[in-house]
Design a protein around this motif. Structure first.
Motif, PDB file in Angstrom:
ATOM      1  N   ASN A   1      22.658  89.894  49.172  1.00 17.35           N
ATOM      2  CA  ASN A   1      21.545  89.424  48.477  1.00 17.35           C
ATOM      3  C   ASN A   1      20.376  88.581  49.030  1.00 17.35           C
TER       4      ASN A   1
ATOM      5  N   LEU B   1      16.669  90.077  47.418  1.00 12.21           N
ATOM      6  CA  LEU B   1      15.764  89.002  47.463  1.00 12.21           C
ATOM      7  C   LEU B   1      14.639  89.518  48.044  1.00 12.21           C
TER       8      LEU B   1
ATOM      9  N   TYR C   1      11.840  92.396  46.534  1.00 12.88           N
ATOM     10  CA  TYR C   1      10.606  92.074  45.318  1.00 12.88           C
ATOM     11  C   TYR C   1       8.895  91.331  45.167  1.00 12.88           C
TER      12      TYR C   1
ATOM     13  N   ASN D   1      18.161  97.245  43.885  1.00 11.72           N
ATOM     14  CA  ASN D   1      19.224  96.983  42.080  1.00 11.72           C
ATOM     15  C   ASN D   1      20.117  98.423  41.924  1.00 11.72           C
TER      16      ASN D   1
ATOM     17  N   PHE E   1      10.654  85.675  35.453  1.00 11.91           N
ATOM     18  CA  PHE E   1      11.490  86.413  36.153  1.00 11.91           C
ATOM     19  C   PHE E   1      12.071  86.156  37.132  1.00 11.91           C
ATOM     20  N   LEU E   2      11.198  86.715  38.249  1.00 14.57           N
ATOM     21  CA  LEU E   2      11.227  87.454  39.797  1.00 14.57           C
ATOM     22  C   LEU E   2      10.958  86.554  40.326  1.00 14.57           C
TER      23      LEU E   2
ATOM     24  N   SER F   1      14.172  83.022  37.202  1.00 13.88           N
ATOM     25  CA  SER F   1      16.019  83.654  37.207  1.00 13.88           C
ATOM     26  C   SER F   1      15.483  84.471  38.413  1.00 13.88           C
ATOM     27  N   HIS F   2      16.024  85.701  38.195  1.00 15.79           N
ATOM     28  CA  HIS F   2      16.223  86.761  38.830  1.00 15.79           C
ATOM     29  C   HIS F   2      16.150  85.766  40.655  1.00 15.79           C
TER      30      HIS F   2
ATOM     31  N   HIS G   1      20.396  85.114  42.538  1.00 15.19           N
ATOM     32  CA  HIS G   1      20.979  85.257  44.070  1.00 15.19           C
ATOM     33  C   HIS G   1      21.475  84.252  44.817  1.00 15.19           C
TER      34      HIS G   1
END
Length: 173
Positions: free
Chosen positions: A50, A54, A57, A84, A147-148, A151-152, A156
């Motif tokens: 995880n 992350l 990104y 992904n 989002f990146l 939320s994303h 994780h």
């Protein structure tokens, strides 16, 4: 009359991102290296996977916000290991170690948070160039950056929190 450039959107995203960086550090701090890549049950991604996922990104986010020159190349095989859809497996030597993954996560998201604070709102309001479903769901650069960096990330980190409990560790908070 000169109008000052507004950077409210990026500053808001950066504030939440800084909280997530700290939360990720807390989740990982007391996990022994030998357990960091352990999968306590089939289908439960390890903390190593995880955090590694992350950690790839921020470089994509730098390109998204129009600052690709700030991206740093990923270490060899990281994209393949953590992208992904990549399968998570028990640590068998294919993955980098805990320190390398956590360090990359902290350093690159911190650099991204620093830059986000200066991204003009005009950039954040531009169309998301990612294409496909990502543009349909997240129509602006600001929405995609949120989002990146929000939320994303938190999704994780929540998986890491659940993983901690599954391996017998308590709350990181």
């Amino acid at each position: 009359m000169t109008t000052a450039t507004q950077n409210r959107i990026g500053s808001m995203i950066a504030a939440g991102l800084r909280m997530a960086i700290g939360y990720g550090q807390k989740l990982c701090a007391d996990v022994p290296e030998a357990k960091f890549g352990h999968m306590p049950s089939k289908g439960m991604n390890s903390a190593l996977f995880n955090i590694g996922h992350l950690a790839i990104y921020p470089e994509k986010a730098f390109a998204l916000i129009g600052r690709p020159e700030l991206a740093k190349p990923l270490p060899e095989k990281w994209e393949e290991l953590f992208k992904n859809g990549a399968p998570c497996v028990e640590q068998d030597g294919r993955y980098p170690g805990k320190d390398a993954v956590v360090q990359r996560y902290v350093e690159r998201y911190t650099a991204l948070a620093d830059v986000l604070e200066s991204v003009p709102d005009e950039v954040m309001q531009q169309a998301n160039p990612m294409g496909g479903r990502m543009t349909e769901m997240l129509p602006t650069i600001g929405a995609a950056a949120m989002f990146l960096c929000g939320s994303h990330l938190q999704m994780h980190l929540g998986q890491v929190s659940a993983w901690r409990r599954a391996i017998g560790l308590g709350s990181a908070m």
